[in-house]
Motif scaffolding. Structure first.
Motif, PDB file in Angstrom:
ATOM      1  N   CYS A 120       3.608   8.015  16.127  1.00 50.28           N
ATOM      2  CA  CYS A 120       3.141   7.847  14.899  1.00 50.28           C
ATOM      3  C   CYS A 120       3.321   6.745  14.414  1.00 50.28           C
ATOM      4  O   CYS A 120       2.879   7.304  12.696  1.00 50.28           O
ATOM      5  N   ASN A 121       4.226   5.990  14.843  1.00 51.29           N
ATOM      6  CA  ASN A 121       4.119   4.464  13.944  1.00 51.29           C
ATOM      7  C   ASN A 121       4.812   4.221  12.873  1.00 51.29           C
ATOM      8  O   ASN A 121       4.675   3.401  12.430  1.00 51.29           O
ATOM      9  N   GLN A 122       5.414   5.601  11.833  1.00 49.46           N
ATOM     10  CA  GLN A 122       5.890   5.369  11.260  1.00 49.46           C
ATOM     11  C   GLN A 122       6.991   4.325  11.062  1.00 49.46           C
ATOM     12  O   GLN A 122       6.842   3.734   9.761  1.00 49.46           O
ATOM     13  N   THR A 123       7.960   4.396  11.894  1.00 50.84           N
ATOM     14  CA  THR A 123       8.594   3.604  11.604  1.00 50.84           C
ATOM     15  C   THR A 123       9.059   2.501  12.267  1.00 50.84           C
ATOM     16  O   THR A 123      10.202   1.836  12.610  1.00 50.84           O
ATOM     17  N   CYS A 124       8.926   2.178  13.379  1.00 51.87           N
ATOM     18  CA  CYS A 124       8.735   1.625  14.269  1.00 51.87           C
ATOM     19  C   CYS A 124       7.879  -0.146  14.465  1.00 51.87           C
ATOM     20  O   CYS A 124       8.039  -0.447  15.197  1.00 51.87           O
ATOM     21  N   ILE A 125       6.487   0.595  13.626  1.00 49.52           N
ATOM     22  CA  ILE A 125       5.853  -1.023  12.992  1.00 49.52           C
ATOM     23  C   ILE A 125       6.849  -1.304  11.609  1.00 49.52           C
ATOM     24  O   ILE A 125       6.023  -0.912  10.445  1.00 49.52           O
TER      25      ILE A 125
ATOM     26  N   LEU B  80      -7.978   2.979  -3.884  1.00 48.50           N
ATOM     27  CA  LEU B  80      -9.280   1.657  -3.890  1.00 48.50           C
ATOM     28  C   LEU B  80      -9.674   1.358  -2.662  1.00 48.50           C
ATOM     29  O   LEU B  80     -10.709   1.268  -1.877  1.00 48.50           O
ATOM     30  N   LEU B  81      -9.292   2.065  -1.486  1.00 46.30           N
ATOM     31  CA  LEU B  81      -8.541   2.102  -0.003  1.00 46.30           C
ATOM     32  C   LEU B  81      -8.842   3.718   0.661  1.00 46.30           C
ATOM     33  O   LEU B  81      -7.772   4.362  -0.194  1.00 46.30           O
ATOM     34  N   VAL B  82      -9.690   4.418   1.837  1.00 41.88           N
ATOM     35  CA  VAL B  82      -9.045   5.625   1.577  1.00 41.88           C
ATOM     36  C   VAL B  82      -8.251   5.588   2.742  1.00 41.88           C
ATOM     37  O   VAL B  82      -7.652   4.528   3.473  1.00 41.88           O
ATOM     38  N   GLY B  83      -6.786   6.339   2.715  1.00 42.11           N
ATOM     39  CA  GLY B  83      -6.014   5.887   4.003  1.00 42.11           C
ATOM     40  C   GLY B  83      -5.549   4.922   3.739  1.00 42.11           C
ATOM     41  O   GLY B  83      -4.453   5.070   4.413  1.00 42.11           O
ATOM     42  N   ASN B  84      -4.555   4.872   2.119  1.00 42.48           N
ATOM     43  CA  ASN B  84      -4.187   3.700   1.559  1.00 42.48           C
ATOM     44  C   ASN B  84      -2.442   3.416   2.539  1.00 42.48           C
ATOM     45  O   ASN B  84      -2.547   2.228   3.018  1.00 42.48           O
ATOM     46  N   GLU B  85      -2.034   4.344   2.462  1.00 43.13           N
ATOM     47  CA  GLU B  85      -0.863   4.234   3.305  1.00 43.13           C
ATOM     48  C   GLU B  85      -0.818   4.333   5.014  1.00 43.13           C
ATOM     49  O   GLU B  85       0.671   3.756   5.466  1.00 43.13           O
ATOM     50  N   LEU B  86      -1.621   4.328   5.785  1.00 38.88           N
ATOM     51  CA  LEU B  86      -1.787   4.445   6.642  1.00 38.88           C
ATOM     52  C   LEU B  86      -1.790   2.976   6.821  1.00 38.88           C
ATOM     53  O   LEU B  86      -1.483   2.666   8.375  1.00 38.88           O
ATOM     54  N   ALA B  87      -2.003   1.977   5.936  1.00 41.08           N
ATOM     55  CA  ALA B  87      -1.522   0.499   6.755  1.00 41.08           C
ATOM     56  C   ALA B  87      -0.272   0.191   7.300  1.00 41.08           C
ATOM     57  O   ALA B  87       0.248  -0.686   7.952  1.00 41.08           O
ATOM     58  N   ARG B  88       0.650   1.094   6.901  1.00 43.60           N
ATOM     59  CA  ARG B  88       2.142   1.070   7.599  1.00 43.60           C
ATOM     60  C   ARG B  88       1.769   1.906   8.568  1.00 43.60           C
ATOM     61  O   ARG B  88       2.621   0.793   9.666  1.00 43.60           O
ATOM     62  N   SER B  89       1.199   1.874   9.529  1.00 41.81           N
ATOM     63  CA  SER B  89       1.639   3.467  10.961  1.00 41.81           C
ATOM     64  C   SER B  89       0.282   1.789  11.963  1.00 41.81           C
ATOM     65  O   SER B  89       0.080   2.615  13.025  1.00 41.81           O
ATOM     66  N   GLY B  90      -0.530   1.308  10.938  1.00 42.28           N
ATOM     67  CA  GLY B  90      -0.987   0.384  12.011  1.00 42.28           C
ATOM     68  C   GLY B  90      -2.608   1.588  12.106  1.00 42.28           C
ATOM     69  O   GLY B  90      -3.949   0.944  12.616  1.00 42.28           O
ATOM     70  N   ASP B  91      -2.954   2.112  11.048  1.00 45.92           N
ATOM     71  CA  ASP B  91      -4.011   2.909  11.528  1.00 45.92           C
ATOM     72  C   ASP B  91      -5.095   3.130  10.242  1.00 45.92           C
ATOM     73  O   ASP B  91      -6.398   3.972  10.162  1.00 45.92           O
ATOM     74  N   LEU B  92      -5.211   2.099   9.358  1.00 47.09           N
ATOM     75  CA  LEU B  92      -5.895   1.957   8.025  1.00 47.09           C
ATOM     76  C   LEU B  92      -8.068   1.968   8.479  1.00 47.09           C
ATOM     77  O   LEU B  92      -8.162   2.648   8.345  1.00 47.09           O
ATOM     78  N   ALA B  93      -7.455   1.143   9.634  1.00 49.23           N
ATOM     79  CA  ALA B  93      -9.164  -0.213   9.622  1.00 49.23           C
ATOM     80  C   ALA B  93      -9.369   1.487  10.755  1.00 49.23           C
ATOM     81  O   ALA B  93     -10.394   1.853  10.509  1.00 49.23           O
ATOM     82  N   PRO B  94      -8.557   1.835  11.242  1.00 50.57           N
ATOM     83  CA  PRO B  94      -9.275   2.891  12.657  1.00 50.57           C
ATOM     84  C   PRO B  94      -9.163   3.937  11.667  1.00 50.57           C
ATOM     85  O   PRO B  94     -10.421   4.381  12.253  1.00 50.57           O
ATOM     86  N   ALA B  95      -8.383   4.268  11.224  1.00 50.24           N
ATOM     87  CA  ALA B  95      -8.776   6.086   9.980  1.00 50.24           C
ATOM     88  C   ALA B  95     -10.257   4.946   9.438  1.00 50.24           C
ATOM     89  O   ALA B  95     -11.284   6.380   9.850  1.00 50.24           O
ATOM     90  N   GLY B  96     -10.765   4.540   8.995  1.00 49.68           N
ATOM     91  CA  GLY B  96     -11.792   4.575   8.261  1.00 49.68           C
ATOM     92  C   GLY B  96     -12.735   4.167   9.306  1.00 49.68           C
ATOM     93  O   GLY B  96     -14.319   4.676   9.037  1.00 49.68           O
ATOM     94  N   THR B  97     -12.702   3.559  10.074  1.00 52.27           N
ATOM     95  CA  THR B  97     -14.281   3.795  10.928  1.00 52.27           C
ATOM     96  C   THR B  97     -14.685   4.388  11.618  1.00 52.27           C
ATOM     97  O   THR B  97     -15.862   5.286  11.871  1.00 52.27           O
ATOM     98  N   ARG B  98     -13.426   5.454  12.279  1.00 54.71           N
ATOM     99  CA  ARG B  98     -14.066   7.186  12.446  1.00 54.71           C
ATOM    100  C   ARG B  98     -14.459   7.544  11.373  1.00 54.71           C
ATOM    101  O   ARG B  98     -15.181   8.694  11.854  1.00 54.71           O
TER     102      ARG B  98
END
Length: 660
Positions: A341-346, A548-566
């Motif tokens: 999940c990358n929630q607390t290890c990143i 302003l960003l979709v999935g704004n909180e996903l920056a914490r787990s590294g999934d922000l850009a990949p989620a936007g791409t998907r």
């Protein structure tokens, strides 16, 4: 080639010789940011953190990458090699049985000027992706200073008793920036011969390391074949450095300045994704290869060794989730699973949170929150209400302590909200922790009763029968901040948990014809995964967020850009900076959060992925009872497991209102 090395197929826990040094096994705990430092030094927290993995049987531990030059200060608590000598020595002493390697590197243009208040250094003036800062193009004196810094750092590490060093040419690495056409645009000899800087660094390191191990963490695919390192070019680099006797092993990673999240992605990327890449590199170099890349299952690690894809396997997140991974692999026990999940290890972000693990919250907190469970001073009968992660961890820990435990849940299965969330696209691995906790509880003799709905009278009867009651009955949907046209409209609004509770066939049957709107006021993984699940079921989907960003909180787990791409690839319509104000038959009313401009969006169904509240009716009726997890406040698996363990520990204390 230095030392002896056998390429025969072996098992993960078999010993191996690396750089002439025998190792207990082929399992590695790799370098990663921790924020455990005291200033820029290795702290007592670091020591306890690494020692716990060594006690669990890990063969090789690579410490957090230390900067070799004082101007390289990539994040606030980034270690500085010049200050790490005493800390490294303490780690070595505490990790008896494991080979300790000091991670060394320089972040180059992927660093930060926030702490040093100096310019970034890079091979060329290529802007840093996140901060957009343009680095200074390094001059000859700068290059010499960094090479000398690597040599000095190696000397400090060897004097501290380390078995060797690992040099970073992977993510956040100046060496990789020199090797890559993405970032090295120089016209001098460091541009015409892009391996020169790496060669000079490793020659200086080898001179200081002597008979110690010298490893190289190398990005072997920058995922940018037009100019970046490719598997073929990276293998050639590794082979050149190995043939020159400069490295004893190569740790194969992927990703770079334009693909930071690819080095350690979340559950949307299959585990052990670098296996074929490691196999390619191994076929072209004459030194052992380490597989890195979401290797979290022992079967994948074993297969990598036995199939000849790698000689050692890095299982870092897996050993965050269970520090006894090696010991359990040897005994046949089932380790606590990493859920990717990358929630607390990143933790390389401005929050400066300490590294930890959602399924093992003692990780990173070994000095204050040990994972050992204190035996019950007086074993009791315990009733846990709720079989989500908080309830199951309460029950598991209480049973380990020696209590007699019964768990009830109104649902037909255990796992609570985690089981529901695991039904969403890309989040399937979440179910692993629910399954493990369920299995451990049953193994320990916990009685689990599903389909049981407790009320205050039920709790009173349990207490009268001598059971100590702990409430872990989860959360419930929060209040809607939008209006419904009439009483006939609620059928057009569905909570995210209600949607995800349906299996795929029932989901397809339940979905109406026409577009579906997902309302995501949080910006976390739920709204994104609901949208992806709906698209997979064949629906036309619009996702609305106030951010302003979709999935704004996903920056914490590294999934922000990949989620936007998907989402873009799936054809999801994205509406930003908007609030949901009302739902009418076939229509959702939105308003721009900044301008107030209103708009209508067609929606045969609205799925609400909004905030939740505690299901606290039982607690309000009996406030003397202990509660844990979402029953206190809906949060993540991390808090649920942590509070469940603390609730079990609190059973050693008398209940509220009862004299000790």
């Amino acid at each position: 080639m230095r030392g002896s090395w056998s390429s025969r197929a072996v098992q993960l826990l078999d010993p191996v010789t690396l750089g002439g040094r025998p190792l207990a096994n082929r399992l590695m705990f790799g370098p990663h940011e921790t924020n455990l430092g005291r200033g820029r030094a290795i702290s007592e927290r670091h020591v306890a953190y690494y020692a716990r993995r060594a006690q669990g049987g890990c063969g090789v531990i690579v410490t957090e990458i230390a900067s070799v030059h004082a101007l390289d200060w990539p994040y606030e608590r980034a270690p500085l090699a010049a200050e790490c000598g005493p800390g490294w020595a303490a780690v070595v002493q505490a990790c008896a049985g494991a080979a300790v390697l000091a991670g060394l590197g320089h972040a180059g243009l992927q660093g930060s000027a926030a702490y040093s208040q100096r310019e970034l250094w890079g091979p060329s003036p290529v802007p840093e992706v996140a901060g957009r800062e343009v680095p200074k193009e390094m001059e000859d004196d700068d290059i010499e200073a960094v090479v000398a810094g690597f040599a000095q750092a190696t000397r400090i590490a060897m004097d501290a008793g380390c078995a060797g060093v690992e040099i970073n040419a992977g993510q956040h690495s100046l060496i990789r920036q020199f090797l890559s056409g993405l970032t090295n645009l120089r016209s001098d000899e460091y541009g015409s011969d892009k391996v020169r800087f790496a060669r000079e660094v490793l020659a200086a390191v080898r001179a200081e390391a002597g008979e110690g191990i010298v490893g190289l963490r190398l990005s072997c695919d920058e995922l940018a074949p037009w100019a970046g390192l490719t598997p073929e070019s990276a293998t050639a680099v590794a082979a050149e450095l190995a043939n020159a006797g400069l490295v004893d092993y190569v740790a194969v990673v992927r990703g770079s300045i334009f693909s930071v999240a690819a080095t350690r992605p979340d559950g949307h990327t299959p585990p052990a994704f670098n296996t074929d890449l490691a196999r390619t590199v191994r076929s072209g170099v004459g030194v052992p290869v380490v597989l890195q890349g979401s290797v979290v299952d022992l079967a994948d690690a074993e297969a990598a060794i036995t199939s000849g894809a790698a000689d050692l396997v890095e299982m870092t997140r897996a050993q965050l989730a269970d520090p006894d991974l090696a010991r359990k692999a040897a005994s046949g026990e089932s380790p606590r699973p990493c859920i990717l999940c990358n929630q607390t290890c990143i933790v390389r972000d401005p929050r400066n949170m300490l590294v930890s693990c959602v399924v093992e919250p003692s990780a990173g907190y070994e000095t204050s929150e040990p994972d050992g469970i204190e035996p019950a001073r007086r074993p009791q009968d315990v009733l846990v209400v709720g079989a989500g992660p908080a309830g199951l961890e309460t029950a598991r820990a209480a049973a380990v302590a020696g209590h007699r435990v019964r768990v009830i849940d109104r649902a037909a299965h255990t796992g609570g909200a985690v089981r529901i969330a695991a039904a969403a696209s890309g989040r399937e691995r979440l179910a692993a922790i629910a399954g493990w906790l369920d299995a451990e509880c049953r193994r320990l003799g916990v009685t689990i009763e599903t389909g049981v709905d407790a009320d205050p009278a039920y709790l009173d009867r349990a207490a009268a029968a001598g059971e100590r009651v702990v409430l872990c009955n989860g959360g419930q949907a929060g209040a809607r901040a939008y209006t419904l046209e009439s009483e006939t409209v609620p059928s057009a609004v569905l909570g995210a948990d209600e949607l995800l509770a349906l299996d795929i066939e029932h989901l397809r049957q339940a979905l109406p014809d026409g577009p579906i709107l997902v309302w995501d006021p949080i910006g976390g993984p739920v709204g994104i995964s609901v949208a992806e699940t709906l698209v997979a079921a064949g629906s036309e989907v619009t996702l609305v967020t106030p951010d302003l960003l979709v999935g704004n909180e996903l920056a914490r787990s590294g999934d922000l850009a990949p989620a936007g791409t998907r989402l873009q690839a799936a054809g999801v319509t994205l509406i930003r900076r908007s609030m949901l104000r009302g739902v009418r038959s076939g229509v959702a009313d939105l308003v721009d959060r900044f301008t107030g401009e209103a708009r209508e969006v067609k929606a045969a169904l609205v799925v609400d992925a909004g905030h939740r509240l505690p299901a606290d009716a039982l607690w309000r009726a009996r406030p003397q009872l202990t509660r844990a997890g979402d029953a206190v406040a809906p949060r993540t698996i991390y808090e649920a497991v942590l509070e469940g363990r603390r609730a079990a520990d609190a059973l050693n204390e008398p209940p509220m209102g009862v004299p000790a």
